[in-house]
Design a protein around this motif. Structure first.
Motif, mmCIF file in Angstrom:
data_model
loop_
_atom_site.group_PDB
_atom_site.id
_atom_site.type_symbol
_atom_site.label_atom_id
_atom_site.label_comp_id
_atom_site.label_asym_id
_atom_site.label_seq_id
_atom_site.Cartn_x
_atom_site.Cartn_y
_atom_site.Cartn_z
ATOM 1 N N VAL A 29 0.713 -1.213 0.142
ATOM 2 C CA VAL A 29 -0.008 -0.100 0.035
ATOM 3 C C VAL A 29 0.699 1.246 -0.098
ATOM 4 O O VAL A 29 0.519 2.391 -0.705
ATOM 5 C CB VAL A 29 -1.127 -0.024 1.470
ATOM 6 C CG1 VAL A 29 -1.737 1.415 1.308
ATOM 7 C CG2 VAL A 29 -1.939 -1.111 1.020
ATOM 8 N N LEU A 30 1.901 1.292 0.878
ATOM 9 C CA LEU A 30 2.803 2.338 0.710
ATOM 10 C C LEU A 30 3.675 2.627 -0.470
ATOM 11 O O LEU A 30 4.051 3.761 -0.816
ATOM 12 C CB LEU A 30 3.620 2.235 2.100
ATOM 13 C CG LEU A 30 3.095 2.238 3.580
ATOM 14 C CD1 LEU A 30 4.298 1.688 4.398
ATOM 15 C CD2 LEU A 30 2.708 3.542 3.674
ATOM 16 N N PHE A 31 4.009 1.438 -0.998
ATOM 17 C CA PHE A 31 4.692 1.864 -2.307
ATOM 18 C C PHE A 31 3.997 1.168 -3.521
ATOM 19 O O PHE A 31 4.768 0.346 -4.248
ATOM 20 C CB PHE A 31 6.240 1.299 -2.010
ATOM 21 C CG PHE A 31 6.901 1.853 -0.983
ATOM 22 C CD1 PHE A 31 7.556 2.848 -0.799
ATOM 23 C CD2 PHE A 31 6.936 0.932 0.514
ATOM 24 C CE1 PHE A 31 8.193 3.499 0.476
ATOM 25 C CE2 PHE A 31 7.637 1.484 1.412
ATOM 26 C CZ PHE A 31 8.011 2.791 1.467
ATOM 27 N N PRO A 32 2.974 1.588 -4.123
ATOM 28 C CA PRO A 32 2.417 0.815 -5.140
ATOM 29 C C PRO A 32 3.144 1.125 -6.523
ATOM 30 O O PRO A 32 2.852 0.126 -7.125
ATOM 31 C CB PRO A 32 0.952 1.932 -5.217
ATOM 32 C CG PRO A 32 1.396 3.165 -4.852
ATOM 33 C CD PRO A 32 2.365 2.702 -3.663
ATOM 34 N N THR A 255 -9.503 16.195 -2.658
ATOM 35 C CA THR A 255 -10.164 16.967 -3.965
ATOM 36 C C THR A 255 -10.438 15.749 -5.109
ATOM 37 O O THR A 255 -9.690 14.677 -4.839
ATOM 38 C CB THR A 255 -9.500 17.883 -4.542
ATOM 39 O OG1 THR A 255 -8.291 17.298 -5.082
ATOM 40 C CG2 THR A 255 -9.119 19.038 -3.361
ATOM 41 N N THR A 256 -11.251 15.743 -5.921
ATOM 42 C CA THR A 256 -11.577 14.741 -6.910
ATOM 43 C C THR A 256 -10.331 14.432 -7.928
ATOM 44 O O THR A 256 -10.123 13.255 -8.116
ATOM 45 C CB THR A 256 -12.626 15.174 -7.779
ATOM 46 O OG1 THR A 256 -12.642 16.413 -8.237
ATOM 47 C CG2 THR A 256 -13.878 15.167 -7.000
ATOM 48 N N THR A 262 -4.160 9.598 -7.735
ATOM 49 C CA THR A 262 -3.716 8.585 -6.589
ATOM 50 C C THR A 262 -4.416 6.997 -6.795
ATOM 51 O O THR A 262 -3.812 6.247 -6.922
ATOM 52 C CB THR A 262 -3.826 8.903 -5.243
ATOM 53 O OG1 THR A 262 -2.899 7.841 -4.211
ATOM 54 C CG2 THR A 262 -5.004 9.043 -4.584
ATOM 55 N N SER A 263 -5.675 6.880 -7.243
ATOM 56 C CA SER A 263 -6.223 5.680 -7.399
ATOM 57 C C SER A 263 -5.830 5.105 -8.510
ATOM 58 O O SER A 263 -5.650 3.850 -8.554
ATOM 59 C CB SER A 263 -7.800 5.998 -7.334
ATOM 60 O OG SER A 263 -8.212 6.472 -8.607
ATOM 61 N N LEU A 264 -5.461 5.874 -9.556
ATOM 62 C CA LEU A 264 -5.109 5.070 -10.848
ATOM 63 C C LEU A 264 -3.500 4.469 -10.705
ATOM 64 O O LEU A 264 -3.318 3.692 -11.377
ATOM 65 C CB LEU A 264 -4.988 6.319 -11.839
ATOM 66 C CG LEU A 264 -6.194 6.755 -12.636
ATOM 67 C CD1 LEU A 264 -6.027 7.707 -13.479
ATOM 68 C CD2 LEU A 264 -6.930 5.583 -13.182
ATOM 69 N N LYS A 272 -10.144 -4.854 -5.816
ATOM 70 C CA LYS A 272 -10.757 -3.857 -4.811
ATOM 71 C C LYS A 272 -9.599 -2.872 -4.343
ATOM 72 O O LYS A 272 -8.608 -3.505 -3.844
ATOM 73 C CB LYS A 272 -11.474 -4.649 -3.759
ATOM 74 C CG LYS A 272 -12.153 -3.341 -2.974
ATOM 75 C CD LYS A 272 -12.814 -4.076 -1.836
ATOM 76 C CE LYS A 272 -13.588 -3.091 -1.096
ATOM 77 N NZ LYS A 272 -12.632 -2.547 0.078
ATOM 78 N N THR A 273 -9.736 -1.694 -4.318
ATOM 79 C CA THR A 273 -8.705 -0.756 -3.716
ATOM 80 C C THR A 273 -9.532 0.248 -2.946
ATOM 81 O O THR A 273 -10.756 0.656 -3.531
ATOM 82 C CB THR A 273 -7.724 -0.180 -4.665
ATOM 83 O OG1 THR A 273 -6.665 0.760 -4.214
ATOM 84 C CG2 THR A 273 -8.417 0.609 -5.821
ATOM 85 N N ASN A 274 -8.834 1.015 -2.069
ATOM 86 C CA ASN A 274 -9.555 2.217 -1.485
ATOM 87 C C ASN A 274 -8.857 3.397 -2.289
ATOM 88 O O ASN A 274 -9.445 4.486 -1.868
ATOM 89 C CB ASN A 274 -9.196 2.245 0.034
ATOM 90 C CG ASN A 274 -9.883 1.271 0.907
ATOM 91 O OD1 ASN A 274 -9.238 0.542 1.493
ATOM 92 N ND2 ASN A 274 -11.078 1.219 0.764
ATOM 93 N N GLY A 275 -7.963 3.289 -2.998
ATOM 94 C CA GLY A 275 -7.527 4.120 -3.966
ATOM 95 C C GLY A 275 -6.320 5.113 -3.384
ATOM 96 O O GLY A 275 -5.933 5.916 -4.079
#
Length: 316
Positions: A29-32, A255-256, A262-264, A272-275
């Motif tokens: 999660v920290l280093f995607p 913000t959107t 970050t989600s991309l 599944k991801t929280n983004g």
């Protein structure tokens, strides 16, 4: 080694293995960018076009703009012709990419034939779907003052949420998946909600629809992963949109534009991801809270007051 010693050795090994897996999860999660690198040109390699629903505002609009910055032409779909046109102009002026505008109200049942006809000749690489809108607040307002409303009105609002958040997701997949399957590549991003992972009184219909988004996406990914198609549920918590009453950004509210960027980076991280790192950590914290706390009358009263304030703030 006697049986008691063997038992405790096995338990210790299991604990170490469990902790090791947790540490590995945190590192991912920290280093995607290390664990799930997204190469340059990755999105355009899926196809020329991205189809984004709910693209007239909020997260959907941000996805359309961000994907165009990654070099994709975008087909944007929503019920507001005026807002779609503004988004199309902005994308054209800032990125020079082509934009196809499709007006559709996903609370209706008769929109999909027109959408399919408009998309049939496009080389679609990405489908991004956001179904949310003011209908969430409409239903909540109906719940809050249900004694003064007819059952037909409440049923109508329920149907709008189910059509918008559930049926539309499934119908859009039936339109786009055959195109991706023939080409054996593509990405489908279904925007869910972090609230779907906990029981959420007062938000019951909304969160139930988002649970469906999660489970449908995960099941579909199991079916299509071997065909080269990525299907992912994106489940954010705080994002400054209509749903949150345009809450000011803070540690857990993006913000959107921030959230979409970050989600991309997590698009290759699984079904599944929280983004984002912060939303994932918030999800871990919520998982440690006993569900009984969410059912307390005090918490429900607070949720109710929160919804009332948001509805009043938005003049709905």
């Amino acid at each position: 080694m006697d049986s008691v010693e063997l038992f405790f050795t096995a338990v210790g090994a299991c604990v170490i293995l469990h902790c090791g897996l947790k540490v590995l999860t945190v590192l991912k999660v920290l280093f995607p960018k290390v664990w799930y690198p997204v190469p340059s040109g990755y999105f355009t390699s899926m196809g020329e076009w991205a189809v984004v629903t709910g693209a007239s505002d909020g997260i959907g609009r941000a996805y359309a703009i961000e994907l165009s910055k990654h070099g994709m032409n975008v087909a944007i779909i929503s019920r507001s012709q005026e807002k779609l046109n503004k988004t199309a102009v902005e994308i054209g002026e800032t990125t020079g990419k082509r934009v196809k505008v499709i007006v559709a109200d996903f609370t209706k049942d008769d929109v999909y034939e027109n959408i399919a006809q408009n998309l049939q000749d496009l080389n679609i690489g990405i489908l991004g779907k956001l179904y949310l809108s003011v209908f969430f607040f409409s239903v909540q307002r109906g719940v809050l003052i249900q004694n003064s409303e007819t059952s037909e009105l409440q049923i109508g609002r329920i149907n709008m949420v189910i059509n918008c958040n559930v049926k539309a997701m499934m119908k859009m997949c039936t339109i786009v998946l055959p195109i991706m399957e023939r080409r054996r590549k593509g990405i489908i991003l279904n925007v869910s909600s972090g609230l779907a992972q906990i029981p959420c009184p007062t938000f019951s219909l909304y969160t139930a629809s988002k649970v469906c988004v999660n489970r449908f996406s995960q099941a579909l990914q199991a079916e299509y992963k071997q065909k080269g198609i990525t299907i992912q549920a994106v489940a954010p918590f705080g994002v400054s949109t209509l749903l949150s009453g345009y809450q000011s950004p803070n540690m857990f509210t993006f913000t959107t534009d921030q959230f979409v960027r970050t989600s991309l980076t997590y698009v290759r991280s699984g079904d599944k991801t929280n983004g984002s790192i912060r939303h994932t950590i918030l999800g871990w914290i919520l998982d440690t809270i006993p569900f009984q706390l969410f059912y307390s009358s005090k918490l429900q009263d607070r949720f109710t007051e929160f919804v009332k304030l948001r509805v009043q703030h938005m003049n709905l």
